[in-house]
Write a protein that holds these residues in place. Structure first.
Motif, PDB file in Angstrom:
ATOM      1  N   ASP A 156       0.821  -1.213   0.000  1.00  0.00           N
ATOM      2  CA  ASP A 156       0.000   0.000   0.000  1.00  0.00           C
ATOM      3  C   ASP A 156       0.853   1.261   0.000  1.00  0.00           C
ATOM      4  N   MET A 157       1.992   1.229   0.697  1.00  0.00           N
ATOM      5  CA  MET A 157       2.854   2.399   0.790  1.00  0.00           C
ATOM      6  C   MET A 157       3.782   2.541  -0.414  1.00  0.00           C
ATOM      7  N   GLY A 158       4.016   1.455  -1.116  1.00  0.00           N
ATOM      8  CA  GLY A 158       4.974   1.479  -2.219  1.00  0.00           C
ATOM      9  C   GLY A 158       4.328   1.306  -3.578  1.00  0.00           C
ATOM     10  N   TYR A 187      -1.547   4.236  -7.991  1.00  0.00           N
ATOM     11  CA  TYR A 187      -2.599   5.227  -7.737  1.00  0.00           C
ATOM     12  C   TYR A 187      -2.203   6.614  -8.255  1.00  0.00           C
ATOM     13  N   ARG A 188      -0.917   6.930  -8.234  1.00  0.00           N
ATOM     14  CA  ARG A 188      -0.473   8.258  -8.697  1.00  0.00           C
ATOM     15  C   ARG A 188      -0.738   8.474 -10.185  1.00  0.00           C
ATOM     16  N   ASP A 189      -1.042   7.419 -10.921  1.00  0.00           N
ATOM     17  CA  ASP A 189      -1.390   7.566 -12.343  1.00  0.00           C
ATOM     18  C   ASP A 189      -2.800   8.093 -12.551  1.00  0.00           C
ATOM     19  N   ILE A 190      -3.603   8.186 -11.477  1.00  0.00           N
ATOM     20  CA  ILE A 190      -4.978   8.687 -11.602  1.00  0.00           C
ATOM     21  C   ILE A 190      -4.938  10.208 -11.722  1.00  0.00           C
ATOM     22  N   PRO A 191      -5.328  10.770 -12.865  1.00  0.00           N
ATOM     23  CA  PRO A 191      -5.212  12.226 -13.052  1.00  0.00           C
ATOM     24  C   PRO A 191      -6.048  13.049 -12.070  1.00  0.00           C
TER      25      PRO A 191
END
Length: 196
Positions: A125-127, A133-137
């Protein structure tokens, strides 16, 4: 919680997204999907469920009548940018609820994702999961709540479009979700949780 070992489905090592969605509709258990691999999800412990109830209940109350809606871990989220299908502990969608073009029971474009960390899923979850998830605009905040100690991490996108970390490590602290303008005292987040 998740089991990060891929499972064989239909006697195939890799599935298409369509095969995964068809398999998931018939399955009694939840599975995540990434680049052809299917991962079984396991149940969560008592403290995990208490924290979920505390946070989700407060979010439902505080977001009532506002343009944002929280969903629990039965809502599947799809990230078209990297093919991840996941079941976040809590996902919050603002302004509109957008369904995936591939499946009407799957949503895209959350504004906030909250994961409750368990010992078995914490590293993922942390890595790796946060990286995906950071790919979600549309994602504004990613919140990680530890179920084994008083620790909450909030990653928020700043004006330079970089992820900034705020940590809460004391029961006197409050979890603040900037895009929702919601502050939750950790004593409410962890109410009735007894760490061993």
């Amino acid at each position: 919680m998740e089991v990060r070992e891929p499972i064989a489905v239909y006697n195939k090592p890799l599935l298409t997204e369509e095969e995964y969605l068809e398999f998931e509709k018939k399955s009694l258990e939840k599975h995540e999907y990434f680049q052809g691999e299917v991962f079984a999800m396991a149940g969560a412990g008592t403290d995990h469920n208490i924290i979920f109830s505390n946070v989700f209940g407060e979010l439902c109350i505080r977001l009532k009548g506002k343009p944002c809606r929280p969903f629990g871990s039965n809502m599947r989220v799809y990230i078209p940018e990297n093919t991840l299908y996941a079941y976040p502990d809590i996902s919050i969608f603002c302004n509109s609820i957008n369904h995936s073009a591939k499946d009407e029971d799957t949503l895209i474009s959350p504004s906030v994702i909250i994961e409750i960390l368990s010992p078995s899923t914490k590293n993922y979850d942390m890595g790796g999961k946060f990286m995906l998830y950071r790919d979600i605009p549309t994602l504004k905040e990613y919140v990680m709540i530890d179920s084994a100690s008083f620790r909450v991490q909030v990653f928020a996108v700043n004006q330079q479009n970089h992820w900034e970390l705020t940590e809460c490590k004391s029961i006197q602290d409050s979890l603040f979700i900037p895009s929702l303008e919601i502050k939750l005292p950790l004593k409410e987040v962890y109410e009735e949780v007894e760490f061993t």
